[in-house]
Scaffold this motif. Sequence first.
Motif, PDB file in Angstrom:
ATOM      1  N   CYS A 155       0.809  -1.235   0.000  1.00  0.00           N
ATOM      2  CA  CYS A 155       0.000   0.000   0.000  1.00  0.00           C
ATOM      3  C   CYS A 155       0.838   1.279   0.000  1.00  0.00           C
ATOM      4  O   CYS A 155       0.491   2.249  -0.651  1.00  0.00           O
ATOM      5  CB  CYS A 155      -0.927   0.034   1.216  1.00  0.00           C
ATOM      6  N   TRP A 156       1.949   1.259   0.753  1.00  0.00           N
ATOM      7  CA  TRP A 156       2.753   2.480   0.898  1.00  0.00           C
ATOM      8  C   TRP A 156       3.875   2.591  -0.125  1.00  0.00           C
ATOM      9  O   TRP A 156       4.620   3.571  -0.123  1.00  0.00           O
ATOM     10  CB  TRP A 156       3.302   2.586   2.325  1.00  0.00           C
ATOM     11  N   LYS A 157       4.003   1.616  -0.996  1.00  0.00           N
ATOM     12  CA  LYS A 157       4.976   1.665  -2.105  1.00  0.00           C
ATOM     13  C   LYS A 157       6.403   1.990  -1.650  1.00  0.00           C
ATOM     14  O   LYS A 157       7.143   2.691  -2.333  1.00  0.00           O
ATOM     15  CB  LYS A 157       4.527   2.687  -3.153  1.00  0.00           C
ATOM     16  N   ASN A 158       6.773   1.532  -0.457  1.00  0.00           N
ATOM     17  CA  ASN A 158       8.111   1.749   0.119  1.00  0.00           C
ATOM     18  C   ASN A 158       8.488   3.216   0.296  1.00  0.00           C
ATOM     19  O   ASN A 158       9.678   3.555   0.368  1.00  0.00           O
ATOM     20  CB  ASN A 158       9.184   1.021  -0.703  1.00  0.00           C
ATOM     21  N   ILE A 159       7.505   4.091   0.388  1.00  0.00           N
ATOM     22  CA  ILE A 159       7.805   5.516   0.584  1.00  0.00           C
ATOM     23  C   ILE A 159       8.518   5.732   1.917  1.00  0.00           C
ATOM     24  O   ILE A 159       9.497   6.477   1.996  1.00  0.00           O
ATOM     25  CB  ILE A 159       6.528   6.378   0.499  1.00  0.00           C
ATOM     26  N   GLY A 160       8.050   5.064   2.969  1.00  0.00           N
ATOM     27  CA  GLY A 160       8.675   5.213   4.286  1.00  0.00           C
ATOM     28  C   GLY A 160      10.127   4.764   4.296  1.00  0.00           C
ATOM     29  O   GLY A 160      11.009   5.477   4.788  1.00  0.00           O
ATOM     30  N   THR A 161      10.396   3.592   3.726  1.00  0.00           N
ATOM     31  CA  THR A 161      11.776   3.100   3.701  1.00  0.00           C
ATOM     32  C   THR A 161      12.667   3.991   2.832  1.00  0.00           C
ATOM     33  O   THR A 161      13.829   4.223   3.165  1.00  0.00           O
ATOM     34  CB  THR A 161      11.856   1.634   3.218  1.00  0.00           C
ATOM     35  N   THR A 162      12.108   4.513   1.757  1.00  0.00           N
ATOM     36  CA  THR A 162      12.865   5.440   0.905  1.00  0.00           C
ATOM     37  C   THR A 162      13.207   6.711   1.670  1.00  0.00           C
ATOM     38  O   THR A 162      14.336   7.207   1.589  1.00  0.00           O
ATOM     39  CB  THR A 162      12.065   5.780  -0.371  1.00  0.00           C
ATOM     40  N   ASN A 163      12.249   7.246   2.434  1.00  0.00           N
ATOM     41  CA  ASN A 163      12.504   8.454   3.226  1.00  0.00           C
ATOM     42  C   ASN A 163      13.575   8.212   4.288  1.00  0.00           C
ATOM     43  O   ASN A 163      14.420   9.076   4.531  1.00  0.00           O
ATOM     44  CB  ASN A 163      11.209   8.965   3.867  1.00  0.00           C
ATOM     45  N   VAL A 164      13.560   7.042   4.912  1.00  0.00           N
ATOM     46  CA  VAL A 164      14.588   6.709   5.900  1.00  0.00           C
ATOM     47  C   VAL A 164      15.957   6.629   5.228  1.00  0.00           C
ATOM     48  O   VAL A 164      16.946   7.161   5.746  1.00  0.00           O
ATOM     49  CB  VAL A 164      14.231   5.383   6.633  1.00  0.00           C
ATOM     50  N   LYS A 165      16.021   6.005   4.053  1.00  0.00           N
ATOM     51  CA  LYS A 165      17.289   5.894   3.310  1.00  0.00           C
ATOM     52  C   LYS A 165      17.815   7.262   2.889  1.00  0.00           C
ATOM     53  O   LYS A 165      19.013   7.531   2.996  1.00  0.00           O
ATOM     54  CB  LYS A 165      17.109   5.022   2.067  1.00  0.00           C
ATOM     55  N   LYS A 166      16.917   8.128   2.376  1.00  0.00           N
ATOM     56  CA  LYS A 166      17.316   9.466   1.921  1.00  0.00           C
ATOM     57  C   LYS A 166      18.010  10.264   3.017  1.00  0.00           C
ATOM     58  O   LYS A 166      18.815  11.146   2.736  1.00  0.00           O
ATOM     59  CB  LYS A 166      16.089  10.267   1.469  1.00  0.00           C
ATOM     60  N   ASN A 167      17.661   9.984   4.254  1.00  0.00           N
ATOM     61  CA  ASN A 167      18.203  10.730   5.384  1.00  0.00           C
ATOM     62  C   ASN A 167      19.301   9.966   6.133  1.00  0.00           C
ATOM     63  O   ASN A 167      19.683  10.346   7.236  1.00  0.00           O
ATOM     64  CB  ASN A 167      17.068  11.118   6.327  1.00  0.00           C
ATOM     65  N   ASP A 168      19.798   8.900   5.529  1.00  0.00           N
ATOM     66  CA  ASP A 168      20.903   8.110   6.096  1.00  0.00           C
ATOM     67  C   ASP A 168      20.626   7.571   7.499  1.00  0.00           C
ATOM     68  O   ASP A 168      21.505   7.594   8.365  1.00  0.00           O
ATOM     69  CB  ASP A 168      22.207   8.917   6.119  1.00  0.00           C
ATOM     70  N   PHE A 169      19.404   7.073   7.713  1.00  0.00           N
ATOM     71  CA  PHE A 169      19.050   6.517   9.014  1.00  0.00           C
ATOM     72  C   PHE A 169      18.937   4.993   9.005  1.00  0.00           C
ATOM     73  O   PHE A 169      18.502   4.398   9.988  1.00  0.00           O
ATOM     74  CB  PHE A 169      17.715   7.098   9.506  1.00  0.00           C
ATOM     75  N   CYS A 170      19.332   4.356   7.920  1.00  0.00           N
ATOM     76  CA  CYS A 170      19.146   2.903   7.795  1.00  0.00           C
ATOM     77  C   CYS A 170      19.792   2.114   8.927  1.00  0.00           C
ATOM     78  O   CYS A 170      19.237   1.109   9.384  1.00  0.00           O
ATOM     79  CB  CYS A 170      19.676   2.402   6.462  1.00  0.00           C
ATOM     80  N   ASP A 171      20.952   2.552   9.391  1.00  0.00           N
ATOM     81  CA  ASP A 171      21.649   1.827  10.454  1.00  0.00           C
ATOM     82  C   ASP A 171      20.988   1.997  11.814  1.00  0.00           C
ATOM     83  O   ASP A 171      21.297   1.265  12.754  1.00  0.00           O
ATOM     84  CB  ASP A 171      23.118   2.252  10.520  1.00  0.00           C
ATOM     85  N   LYS A 172      20.056   2.932  11.927  1.00  0.00           N
ATOM     86  CA  LYS A 172      19.354   3.201  13.188  1.00  0.00           C
ATOM     87  C   LYS A 172      17.897   2.752  13.143  1.00  0.00           C
ATOM     88  O   LYS A 172      17.134   3.032  14.068  1.00  0.00           O
ATOM     89  CB  LYS A 172      19.395   4.700  13.510  1.00  0.00           C
ATOM     90  N   HIS A 173      17.517   2.083  12.056  1.00  0.00           N
ATOM     91  CA  HIS A 173      16.107   1.738  11.859  1.00  0.00           C
ATOM     92  C   HIS A 173      15.941   0.297  11.401  1.00  0.00           C
ATOM     93  O   HIS A 173      16.682  -0.178  10.541  1.00  0.00           O
ATOM     94  CB  HIS A 173      15.492   2.678  10.811  1.00  0.00           C
ATOM     95  N   THR A 174      14.940  -0.359  11.993  1.00  0.00           N
ATOM     96  CA  THR A 174      14.566  -1.709  11.571  1.00  0.00           C
ATOM     97  C   THR A 174      13.072  -1.722  11.327  1.00  0.00           C
ATOM     98  O   THR A 174      12.300  -1.234  12.157  1.00  0.00           O
ATOM     99  CB  THR A 174      14.900  -2.748  12.667  1.00  0.00           C
ATOM    100  N   LEU A 175      12.671  -2.263  10.183  1.00  0.00           N
ATOM    101  CA  LEU A 175      11.251  -2.395   9.844  1.00  0.00           C
ATOM    102  C   LEU A 175      10.847  -3.854   9.911  1.00  0.00           C
ATOM    103  O   LEU A 175      11.500  -4.707   9.299  1.00  0.00           O
ATOM    104  CB  LEU A 175      10.969  -1.847   8.442  1.00  0.00           C
ATOM    105  N   TYR A 176       9.787  -4.126  10.650  1.00  0.00           N
ATOM    106  CA  TYR A 176       9.145  -5.439  10.619  1.00  0.00           C
ATOM    107  C   TYR A 176       7.897  -5.286   9.767  1.00  0.00           C
ATOM    108  O   TYR A 176       6.935  -4.633  10.177  1.00  0.00           O
ATOM    109  CB  TYR A 176       8.772  -5.917  12.022  1.00  0.00           C
ATOM    110  N   GLU A 177       7.930  -5.849   8.573  1.00  0.00           N
ATOM    111  CA  GLU A 177       6.791  -5.714   7.672  1.00  0.00           C
ATOM    112  C   GLU A 177       5.811  -6.860   7.914  1.00  0.00           C
ATOM    113  O   GLU A 177       5.699  -7.804   7.137  1.00  0.00           O
ATOM    114  CB  GLU A 177       7.246  -5.668   6.213  1.00  0.00           C
TER     115      GLU A 177
END
Length: 124
Positions: free
Chosen positions: A72-94
């Motif tokens: 539904c969200w077309k990975n917009i949230g994960t893209t926004n996290v990546k754009k701001n270099d927060f991937c190492d501080k974030h975990t998503l349970y889908e």
Amino acid sequence: MECLTYHREYELAGLGEPGMSFLYNVIKTLKPVKVLEVGFAEGMSSLSILQAMKENNNEGHLISIDPFQSTCWKNIGTTNVKKNDFCDKHTLYETYSCLALPKLLENNEKFDFIFIDGSHLYDD
């Protein structure tokens, strides 16, 4: 907060700028290290939490739960996290929170702050 980069597709989904600012200030004040978020959508609350944690200079981590990020969200949230270099501080349970939460409990996970903004349906 002005330095965040993000894309919004659904103006009615998630936090708007006032909500993002409020949540950011709460995290800046409370200084949690481990945060759980139920509901991820476009990642607006996640960006606020992650930016405040970064500015608090802690080794914080955010876990988000959302079963619909890639559909539904077309990975917009994960893209926004990546754009701001927060991937190492974030975990998503889908997955659904009713499935993820018992596993977190089973693993004896503890959180300093929990933000619940998932499904708003009565039956959920």
